[in-house]
Design a protein around this motif. Sequence first.
Motif, PDB file in Angstrom:
ATOM      1  N   UNK A  76       0.821  -1.212   0.000  1.00  0.00           N
ATOM      2  CA  UNK A  76       0.000   0.000   0.000  1.00  0.00           C
ATOM      3  C   UNK A  76       0.853   1.259   0.000  1.00  0.00           C
ATOM      4  N   UNK A  77       1.995   1.221   0.667  1.00  0.00           N
ATOM      5  CA  UNK A  77       2.897   2.379   0.647  1.00  0.00           C
ATOM      6  C   UNK A  77       3.412   2.652  -0.755  1.00  0.00           C
ATOM      7  N   UNK A  78       3.470   1.600  -1.584  1.00  0.00           N
ATOM      8  CA  UNK A  78       3.924   1.741  -2.965  1.00  0.00           C
ATOM      9  C   UNK A  78       2.762   1.992  -3.923  1.00  0.00           C
ATOM     10  N   UNK A 157      12.712  -1.660  -1.691  1.00  0.00           N
ATOM     11  CA  UNK A 157      13.251  -1.429  -3.042  1.00  0.00           C
ATOM     12  C   UNK A 157      12.998  -2.641  -3.940  1.00  0.00           C
ATOM     13  N   UNK A 158      13.182  -3.839  -3.389  1.00  0.00           N
ATOM     14  CA  UNK A 158      12.965  -5.053  -4.172  1.00  0.00           C
ATOM     15  C   UNK A 158      11.508  -5.193  -4.590  1.00  0.00           C
ATOM     16  N   UNK A 166       9.509   1.355  -8.924  1.00  0.00           N
ATOM     17  CA  UNK A 166      10.860   1.693  -8.492  1.00  0.00           C
ATOM     18  C   UNK A 166      10.931   3.107  -7.934  1.00  0.00           C
ATOM     19  N   UNK A 167      10.370   4.067  -8.647  1.00  0.00           N
ATOM     20  CA  UNK A 167      10.441   5.461  -8.217  1.00  0.00           C
ATOM     21  C   UNK A 167       9.720   5.664  -6.891  1.00  0.00           C
ATOM     22  N   UNK A 168       8.543   5.053  -6.754  1.00  0.00           N
ATOM     23  CA  UNK A 168       7.788   5.186  -5.508  1.00  0.00           C
ATOM     24  C   UNK A 168       8.530   4.538  -4.360  1.00  0.00           C
ATOM     25  N   UNK A 169       9.165   3.421  -4.605  1.00  0.00           N
ATOM     26  CA  UNK A 169       9.927   2.744  -3.556  1.00  0.00           C
ATOM     27  C   UNK A 169      11.063   3.626  -3.060  1.00  0.00           C
ATOM     28  N   UNK A 174      13.420   6.998   1.018  1.00  0.00           N
ATOM     29  CA  UNK A 174      14.000   8.301   1.325  1.00  0.00           C
ATOM     30  C   UNK A 174      13.320   8.924   2.539  1.00  0.00           C
ATOM     31  N   UNK A 175      11.990   8.828   2.597  1.00  0.00           N
ATOM     32  CA  UNK A 175      11.253   9.357   3.745  1.00  0.00           C
ATOM     33  C   UNK A 175      11.608   8.614   5.023  1.00  0.00           C
ATOM     34  N   UNK A 176      11.772   7.311   4.922  1.00  0.00           N
ATOM     35  CA  UNK A 176      12.139   6.516   6.092  1.00  0.00           C
ATOM     36  C   UNK A 176      13.545   6.860   6.574  1.00  0.00           C
ATOM     37  N   UNK A 177      14.453   7.055   5.628  1.00  0.00           N
ATOM     38  CA  UNK A 177      15.828   7.412   5.996  1.00  0.00           C
ATOM     39  C   UNK A 177      15.866   8.768   6.685  1.00  0.00           C
ATOM     40  N   UNK A 178      15.001   9.671   6.275  1.00  0.00           N
ATOM     41  CA  UNK A 178      14.930  10.980   6.924  1.00  0.00           C
ATOM     42  C   UNK A 178      14.409  10.844   8.349  1.00  0.00           C
TER      43      UNK A 178
END
Length: 314
Positions: A76-78, A157-158, A166-169, A174-178
């Motif tokens: 759903x996040x993707x 990512x996988x 791919x782009x949405x992942x 990126x949001x999680x890393x932040x």
Amino acid sequence: MKIGSRLWVLMLVLVMVWSVGCQAVTDTGKEAGQPQEQAGESFPVTLTDGTDTEVTIESEPKAIVSLIPSMTETAYALDLGDKMVGVTTNDDYPEEVKELETVGDMTIDVEKVASLKPDLVLASTMNGEAINKLRDLGLTVLSYEPQNLEDVFQMIRDVGQATGSVEKAEEVVSGMEEEKKQAQEVAAAVKDDDRARVWMEVSPELHTSGKGTFMDELITLAGGENVATDHEGWDPVSSETVVQWNPDVILFTHGDEKAIQSRGGWKKVNALKEGRIEALEGNLVSRPGPRITQGLLHLAEVLYPEAYSDVVGQ
């Protein structure tokens, strides 16, 4: 421990998709953050999953079944909600999952999964033999059981590669890393002498998060010191041991604060003296999926509210 209690604990941790007792780090067959085969959204896509199986997705999936809540949340996040055709009875997020067909709980109805004709099945290594049975039926199954945040990022990512997202992942990761960075900034703002010694419990039997668990990593990243870090996995400890450890903060994902306060001998524990007993939403801090860093940030806020306010804001 009584059999009923053992089952209760097993379901608690498994339903929340936690790596109970599993100490082996998932080997995805590549460096974190790097695609295995294709860098774009072209098909076929070949990935090596957490079962060390090389899985080829021939074309962009149109129908997806998830066998575990963390994978459902990832889908759903993707933005793959419109492709989801089946989940388990343990799935509760997002709300839309309640409208989908169910294929079992921790025990998967393999025939029901097959009847939904999925192009892709997203699973955990905890789904065990069901994965092999589905593959024997010719279904394409991707299975992961991340052991740390970096593994979660790679899993997302996988799944993005496997679904043409791919782009949405990358956006999600990126949001999680932040969020991870913000939690670490909160931790860095706390003096070493002020670091909280943390007791985390996930069952009335005092199962806690020892070395090698997700929660141990989250506590550490948030700047806390896990009092059970010398223990492995999810072994229970005695009430007397917790009192001896004398944690500054008690975190729990079950029951209520009054039950903890009423335990014999616990009134001498610093956390009770200072009123630092905090409930956590179990799904946020246990499911290895896209909301795990939200759980990490909340943990940082609970441990160090002033530093959190200074770094992240209200």
